[in-house]
Design a protein around this motif. Sequence first.
Motif, PDB file in Angstrom:
ATOM      1  N   ASP A 113     -21.287  -5.747  19.677  1.00 42.40           N
ATOM      2  CA  ASP A 113     -22.304  -6.487  20.435  1.00 42.40           C
ATOM      3  C   ASP A 113     -21.642  -7.073  21.680  1.00 42.40           C
ATOM      4  O   ASP A 113     -20.711  -7.875  21.579  1.00 42.40           O
ATOM      5  CB  ASP A 113     -22.853  -7.616  19.543  1.00 42.40           C
ATOM      6  CG  ASP A 113     -24.042  -8.303  20.184  1.00 42.40           C
ATOM      7  OD1 ASP A 113     -24.147  -8.242  21.423  1.00 42.40           O
ATOM      8  OD2 ASP A 113     -24.857  -8.894  19.454  1.00 42.40           O
ATOM      9  N   ILE A 114     -22.085  -6.640  22.851  1.00 43.05           N
ATOM     10  CA  ILE A 114     -21.480  -7.151  24.093  1.00 43.05           C
ATOM     11  C   ILE A 114     -22.498  -7.946  24.905  1.00 43.05           C
ATOM     12  O   ILE A 114     -22.349  -8.105  26.114  1.00 43.05           O
ATOM     13  CB  ILE A 114     -20.886  -5.996  24.950  1.00 43.05           C
ATOM     14  CG1 ILE A 114     -21.949  -4.910  25.204  1.00 43.05           C
ATOM     15  CG2 ILE A 114     -19.667  -5.400  24.296  1.00 43.05           C
ATOM     16  CD1 ILE A 114     -21.583  -3.978  26.334  1.00 43.05           C
ATOM     17  N   THR A 115     -23.554  -8.411  24.210  1.00 43.48           N
ATOM     18  CA  THR A 115     -24.620  -9.128  24.919  1.00 43.48           C
ATOM     19  C   THR A 115     -24.071 -10.336  25.679  1.00 43.48           C
ATOM     20  O   THR A 115     -24.412 -10.532  26.857  1.00 43.48           O
ATOM     21  CB  THR A 115     -25.703  -9.587  23.924  1.00 43.48           C
ATOM     22  OG1 THR A 115     -26.077  -8.454  23.149  1.00 43.48           O
ATOM     23  CG2 THR A 115     -26.903 -10.139  24.621  1.00 43.48           C
ATOM     24  N   ASP A 116     -23.209 -11.126  25.019  1.00 47.58           N
ATOM     25  CA  ASP A 116     -22.687 -12.334  25.675  1.00 47.58           C
ATOM     26  C   ASP A 116     -21.935 -11.969  26.948  1.00 47.58           C
ATOM     27  O   ASP A 116     -22.124 -12.592  27.983  1.00 47.58           O
ATOM     28  CB  ASP A 116     -21.744 -13.092  24.735  1.00 47.58           C
ATOM     29  CG  ASP A 116     -22.542 -13.905  23.737  1.00 47.58           C
ATOM     30  OD1 ASP A 116     -23.771 -14.001  23.932  1.00 47.58           O
ATOM     31  OD2 ASP A 116     -21.946 -14.409  22.773  1.00 47.58           O
ATOM     32  N   MET A 117     -21.081 -10.937  26.809  1.00 48.06           N
ATOM     33  CA  MET A 117     -20.294 -10.524  27.972  1.00 48.06           C
ATOM     34  C   MET A 117     -21.213 -10.058  29.094  1.00 48.06           C
ATOM     35  O   MET A 117     -21.053 -10.430  30.248  1.00 48.06           O
ATOM     36  CB  MET A 117     -19.367  -9.390  27.556  1.00 48.06           C
ATOM     37  CG  MET A 117     -18.331  -9.042  28.580  1.00 48.06           C
ATOM     38  SD  MET A 117     -17.498  -7.542  28.104  1.00 48.06           S
ATOM     39  CE  MET A 117     -18.701  -6.309  28.581  1.00 48.06           C
ATOM     40  N   ARG A 118     -22.242  -9.261  28.711  1.00 44.75           N
ATOM     41  CA  ARG A 118     -23.199  -8.763  29.689  1.00 44.75           C
ATOM     42  C   ARG A 118     -23.930  -9.913  30.378  1.00 44.75           C
ATOM     43  O   ARG A 118     -24.156  -9.896  31.574  1.00 44.75           O
ATOM     44  CB  ARG A 118     -24.227  -7.871  28.993  1.00 44.75           C
ATOM     45  CG  ARG A 118     -23.796  -6.445  28.932  1.00 44.75           C
ATOM     46  CD  ARG A 118     -23.968  -5.844  30.281  1.00 44.75           C
ATOM     47  NE  ARG A 118     -23.648  -4.446  30.294  1.00 44.75           N
ATOM     48  CZ  ARG A 118     -24.208  -3.596  31.150  1.00 44.75           C
ATOM     49  NH1 ARG A 118     -25.084  -4.001  32.020  1.00 44.75           N
ATOM     50  NH2 ARG A 118     -23.862  -2.338  31.148  1.00 44.75           N
ATOM     51  N   ARG A 119     -24.304 -10.920  29.572  1.00 43.81           N
ATOM     52  CA  ARG A 119     -25.034 -12.057  30.152  1.00 43.81           C
ATOM     53  C   ARG A 119     -24.149 -12.811  31.133  1.00 43.81           C
ATOM     54  O   ARG A 119     -24.611 -13.235  32.180  1.00 43.81           O
ATOM     55  CB  ARG A 119     -25.532 -12.992  29.051  1.00 43.81           C
ATOM     56  CG  ARG A 119     -26.751 -12.401  28.379  1.00 43.81           C
ATOM     57  CD  ARG A 119     -27.471 -13.362  27.490  1.00 43.81           C
ATOM     58  NE  ARG A 119     -28.475 -12.611  26.740  1.00 43.81           N
ATOM     59  CZ  ARG A 119     -28.899 -12.921  25.543  1.00 43.81           C
ATOM     60  NH1 ARG A 119     -28.434 -13.997  24.936  1.00 43.81           N
ATOM     61  NH2 ARG A 119     -29.817 -12.192  24.943  1.00 43.81           N
TER      62      ARG A 119
ATOM     63  N   GLU B 265     -24.760 -13.337  34.969  1.00 45.03           N
ATOM     64  CA  GLU B 265     -24.756 -14.663  35.585  1.00 45.03           C
ATOM     65  C   GLU B 265     -23.911 -14.660  36.852  1.00 45.03           C
ATOM     66  O   GLU B 265     -24.328 -15.166  37.892  1.00 45.03           O
ATOM     67  CB  GLU B 265     -24.154 -15.658  34.594  1.00 45.03           C
ATOM     68  CG  GLU B 265     -24.953 -16.943  34.480  1.00 45.03           C
ATOM     69  CD  GLU B 265     -24.462 -17.727  33.287  1.00 45.03           C
ATOM     70  OE1 GLU B 265     -23.534 -18.507  33.484  1.00 45.03           O
ATOM     71  OE2 GLU B 265     -24.983 -17.515  32.166  1.00 45.03           O
ATOM     72  N   VAL B 266     -22.709 -14.046  36.712  1.00 44.72           N
ATOM     73  CA  VAL B 266     -21.803 -13.981  37.874  1.00 44.72           C
ATOM     74  C   VAL B 266     -22.479 -13.214  39.002  1.00 44.72           C
ATOM     75  O   VAL B 266     -22.456 -13.613  40.167  1.00 44.72           O
ATOM     76  CB  VAL B 266     -20.468 -13.290  37.464  1.00 44.72           C
ATOM     77  CG1 VAL B 266     -19.613 -12.980  38.662  1.00 44.72           C
ATOM     78  CG2 VAL B 266     -19.715 -14.167  36.478  1.00 44.72           C
ATOM     79  N   ARG B 267     -23.132 -12.100  38.629  1.00 41.53           N
ATOM     80  CA  ARG B 267     -23.798 -11.265  39.642  1.00 41.53           C
ATOM     81  C   ARG B 267     -24.914 -12.054  40.323  1.00 41.53           C
ATOM     82  O   ARG B 267     -25.064 -12.027  41.531  1.00 41.53           O
ATOM     83  CB  ARG B 267     -24.382 -10.022  38.961  1.00 41.53           C
ATOM     84  CG  ARG B 267     -24.544  -8.835  39.890  1.00 41.53           C
ATOM     85  CD  ARG B 267     -25.029  -7.651  39.080  1.00 41.53           C
ATOM     86  NE  ARG B 267     -26.408  -7.821  38.690  1.00 41.53           N
ATOM     87  CZ  ARG B 267     -27.449  -7.517  39.454  1.00 41.53           C
ATOM     88  NH1 ARG B 267     -27.253  -7.011  40.648  1.00 41.53           N
ATOM     89  NH2 ARG B 267     -28.676  -7.697  39.021  1.00 41.53           N
TER      90      ARG B 267
END
Length: 523
Positions: free
Chosen positions: A273-279, A283-285
């Motif tokens: 699960d990479i949802t946190d990393m993606r979020r 956010e940075v983007r």
Amino acid sequence: MRKIPITAEEVSVPERAATEAHPDGVFLADEVFFQAVEHSPVAISITDLKANILYVNRAFTQVTGYTEQEVLGKNESILSNHTTPRIAYQALWGRLAQQKSWSGMLLNRRKDERLYLAELTVAPLLDESGKTVHYLGMHRDGSDMHQLEQRVINQRQMMESILNAVPSAVVLLDESKSIVSSNPGFMRMASALMPDVPPDALVEMLAFRLGNAFQQLVEDGRSFSDKEFSIDTGAGQPLWYSCFGTRIDIRGEEADGFFEQPVKHCILLMVTDITDMRRRQEEVRLNALKALMAEEDLVQGMREAMNGAIHQLQGPVNLMEMAVNMLDRRNDSRDSAVLSALQDGLKAGRRALDNLERSIPQDIPESRKPVNVNELLREVLSLSTKRLLSNGITVNWNPSLQLPALIGREQRLRSMFLHLVENAVDAMSGRDVSNRELSIETSSEGERIDITITDTGGGIPVDLQVRVFEPFFTTKTNGQVVRGMGLAMVQDVVTDHSGMVRIDSSYTDGCRILLQLPLNPLR
Ligand code: FAD
């Protein structure tokens, strides 16, 4: 014929029968049996009823390190390391007492003190009347086998602990894509995403999401890693996963596979699960985007302010030009001083206009590319979240599930949507607006995309609904700096995309902006 001694006293080291042939040159049956026992690869001993050794074969010496002279007449306990639990001996002797054989493991010590695991079978030897007269002991060194078994068990336990501890979902599939084994992470994922169906449904879904990568893994064994996909459960933000897949060839464990070694191709999938990393990335983007848009907004503001100044300066300059032309035509010498002053003023005014025009920051042309309008609008809503929340505005976001990409200038379109959303927020932030709803809807119609942005603010009077798209026109009079270029910019972007924008005059509960953008403005 060779005879096994009945008592310890009868023990003598027998001469090796292998060297002796019967006078007739024929081995007797007993002799054959003796030779078979003597040369057996298993350590064989025969004892009296107290376990005193009467006979040992050659393998016994190899396994224990004791020669037959050293052990004949001694108790089998000579082999004991004295650490085997008592209960094992009780079981051994209990079975023998019942005239039954016993098999088990004992910890033995060789003559050279090395320990080994004796895989022992003891059995009673009966005489013709059915009385136990001897005990037969057969054992071999089972240390290596035990070590291997233990290693397999340890490795399996280690693998299980690792699989239980990893936060990823791990599943092993057989050739028909049925689950062979899975870790708790996989079961958690299955029950979270598909609570009411068996976990096989998750396998099907993964195969679908992984598409070609999964197909190639199954067909050609081509591994893949970092294959990312998202799952939108409909509740909140979509979940993101990264998947690793490889083929594991498993050899058959059955006896019939010993020579032929049939291979089963299993599939191992590991889903993280990479949802946190993606979020966080998102956010940075978004923050970078915010900074970029703020800068662009500033430049656009400067552009608009300078255009406004040019617009305002143009009036007096035009008046001066008219006056100069008039005085020129009158050709009266009394006007010469005024005329010269006016000509100087006109020249200075034109120079100022020229300077201003040249100082306007240039718009760097952005190239066209396929743009996902839904994604842009979602981004714009994220960028405006703070303002929407602080003004208590409810958002109804209705994206079309199958919206084709349009060829456009992404940044310009994003600025345009942001402007429309900001206008809507402004319109609803007044104290007199009690119902605050922003609705955004997308749909596709043939070769075009329709976007509707509706707010429940004060709205725009019908007679101004066309003029608001003209430059320098504004309805905002709340004492703030009024630039009045917003909807003109919208019009400009829409025109650049060969589209149409208008205000829906039939909507009276606020303002509804209707946009139509062709999928390919160049076609
Ligand atoms: P022991 O004093 O011998 O006794 C341990 C327990 O065994 C006692 O509590 C008792 O209940 C029982 N027991 C002992 N002797 C008898 C008996 N004659 N009748 C009934 N019960 C009895 N032991 C090994 O450690 N390694 C071997 O490889 C091995 N091979 C054997 C092969 C044969 C054919 C036989 C018959 C026995 C073998 N034994 C072996 C067992 C061995 O004789 C001992 O019983 C064991 O080693 C324990 O010895 P100890 O001196 O610690 O205890």
